[in-house]
Design an enzyme around this catalytic site. Structure first.
Site, PDB file in Angstrom:
ATOM      1  N   GLY A 221      17.897  -2.472 -71.000  1.00  0.00           N
ATOM      2  CA  GLY A 221      17.439  -1.698 -69.847  1.00  0.00           C
ATOM      3  C   GLY A 221      17.737  -2.477 -68.583  1.00  0.00           C
TER       4      GLY A 221
ATOM      5  N   ASP B 142      19.953   2.288 -70.281  1.00  0.00           N
ATOM      6  CA  ASP B 142      18.937   2.931 -69.437  1.00  0.00           C
ATOM      7  C   ASP B 142      18.571   1.943 -68.332  1.00  0.00           C
ATOM      8  OD1 ASP B 142      17.522   1.751 -72.082  1.00  0.00           O
ATOM      9  OD2 ASP B 142      16.191   1.437 -70.374  1.00  0.00           O
TER      10      ASP B 142
ATOM     11  N   MET C 204      15.090  -6.813 -76.404  1.00  0.00           N
ATOM     12  CA  MET C 204      14.031  -7.225 -77.323  1.00  0.00           C
ATOM     13  C   MET C 204      14.439  -8.330 -78.305  1.00  0.00           C
ATOM     14  SD  MET C 204      12.499  -3.362 -77.891  1.00  0.00           S
ATOM     15  CE  MET C 204      10.976  -3.857 -78.675  1.00  0.00           C
TER      16      MET C 204
ATOM     17  N   GLU D 123      25.037  -1.162 -82.760  1.00  0.00           N
ATOM     18  CA  GLU D 123      25.409  -2.399 -82.078  1.00  0.00           C
ATOM     19  C   GLU D 123      26.314  -3.297 -82.926  1.00  0.00           C
ATOM     20  OE1 GLU D 123      21.549  -2.943 -79.152  1.00  0.00           O
ATOM     21  OE2 GLU D 123      21.334  -3.573 -81.223  1.00  0.00           O
TER      22      GLU D 123
ATOM     23  N   ILE E 122      10.705  -1.345 -72.342  1.00  0.00           N
ATOM     24  CA  ILE E 122      10.287  -1.326 -70.930  1.00  0.00           C
ATOM     25  C   ILE E 122      10.643   0.027 -70.308  1.00  0.00           C
ATOM     26  CG2 ILE E 122      10.504  -2.482 -68.682  1.00  0.00           C
ATOM     27  CD1 ILE E 122       9.321  -4.263 -70.959  1.00  0.00           C
TER      28      ILE E 122
HETATM   29  N1  ADE Z   1      16.907  -1.943 -74.928  1.00  0.00           N
HETATM   30  C1  ADE Z   1      17.506  -0.940 -74.279  1.00  0.00           C
HETATM   31  N2  ADE Z   1      16.718  -0.455 -73.303  1.00  0.00           N
HETATM   32  C2  ADE Z   1      15.584  -1.186 -73.343  1.00  0.00           C
HETATM   33  C3  ADE Z   1      14.395  -1.151 -72.600  1.00  0.00           C
HETATM   34  N3  ADE Z   1      14.208  -0.275 -71.620  1.00  0.00           N
HETATM   35  N4  ADE Z   1      13.416  -2.044 -72.920  1.00  0.00           N
HETATM   36  C4  ADE Z   1      13.598  -2.926 -73.915  1.00  0.00           C
HETATM   37  N5  ADE Z   1      14.697  -2.987 -74.664  1.00  0.00           N
HETATM   38  C5  ADE Z   1      15.698  -2.131 -74.373  1.00  0.00           C
END
Ligand code: ADE
Length: 230
Positions: free
Chosen positions: A77, A196, A172, A11, A152
């Site tokens: 996400g 995702d 996060m 990142e 998540i």
């Molecule tokens: N960063 C990328 N995907 C995530 C997810 N599913 N949950 C939390 N942080 C993320």
């Protein structure tokens, strides 16, 4: 000085590699790389994953580097149903989804002291991030990004974040950075590319798409920094 924070090397490395006049210093086990990016003074740090790492890093940028704005870049996400892997979300506000003093009658996510759930991103930074995404050929959704110390990937987590907060994406760190910036009166912004969709597939999608998604967010950050007047 513009502060730029990412959680993982994917990142931030693409930003550090194109900076000039670089100086590197380690504070509280976090490496801060200050220098010039697109003609602007910036400090870039890989904070590590999670809200505490992000908060410590943001506070150091403000106190030690006099950051006049902080931007959080990286992956997330997607929660909003229309989002696909690779899509971009620019936060107009952020919230800490795992803050919970509901037993005392508070709303989910309520932050005692700040006395609010939702922290507003700086409008100018939001506009710059959105237009920079468009210029890079990626249209961005503007919406709420929620943060918590949880990856998540389960249905009940995903549904709760959509239903309780109306969140577009989950990650996060962003809200922890927002929290620190609000406490210090420093403008902030958060941009995330979807690695995702915060669902059953996330365990395999995240490692497969994290690098490509992080690179998209970096591409937008570089364009945005050029336009910022701090
Ligand atoms: N960063 C990328 N995907 C995530 C997810 N599913 N949950 C939390 N942080 C993320």
């Amino acid at each position: 000085m513009i502060g730029i924070i990412g959680a993982m090397d994917s990142e931030v490395n693409g930003i550090k590699s194109v900076m000039t006049d670089k100086t590197v210093r380690t504070v509280a086990s976090v490496e801060f790389c200050s220098g010039t990016l697109c003609g602007k003074k910036v400090v870039v740090a890989e904070a590590g994953v999670g809200k505490v790492n992000a908060a410590v890093t943001a506070q150091i940028m403000i106190l030690e580097y006099n950051a006049s704005a902080v931007i959080n870049t990286g992956v997330a996400g997607g929660l909003e149903d229309s989002l696909r892997i690779g899509d971009i979300v620019v936060a107009d506000r952020v919230a800490e989804h795992d803050m919970d003093t509901t037993p005392f009658g508070d709303e989910p996510g309520f932050i005692t002291g700040l006395e609010r759930v939702y922290m507003d991103c700086d409008k100018k930074i939001v506009d710059i991030l959105e237009s920079s995404a468009e210029e890079a050929g990626m249209s961005a959704m503007v919406g709420l990004i929620v943060s918590g110390d949880q990856f998540i990937c389960r249905d009940e987590q995903r549904s709760r974040l959509k239903e309780v907060f109306g969140a577009a994406a989950a990650e996060m760190e962003g809200a922890a950075i927002g929290h620190v910036c609000v406490m210090n009166g420093v403008p902030f912004g958060v941009i995330r590319a979807m690695s995702d969709c915060a669902n059953d597939d996330s365990i395999s999608d995240f490692p497969a798409f994290e690098k490509a998604a992080a690179a998209k967010s970096i591409e937008i950050i570089k364009r945005a920094v050029e336009k910022m007047d701090v």
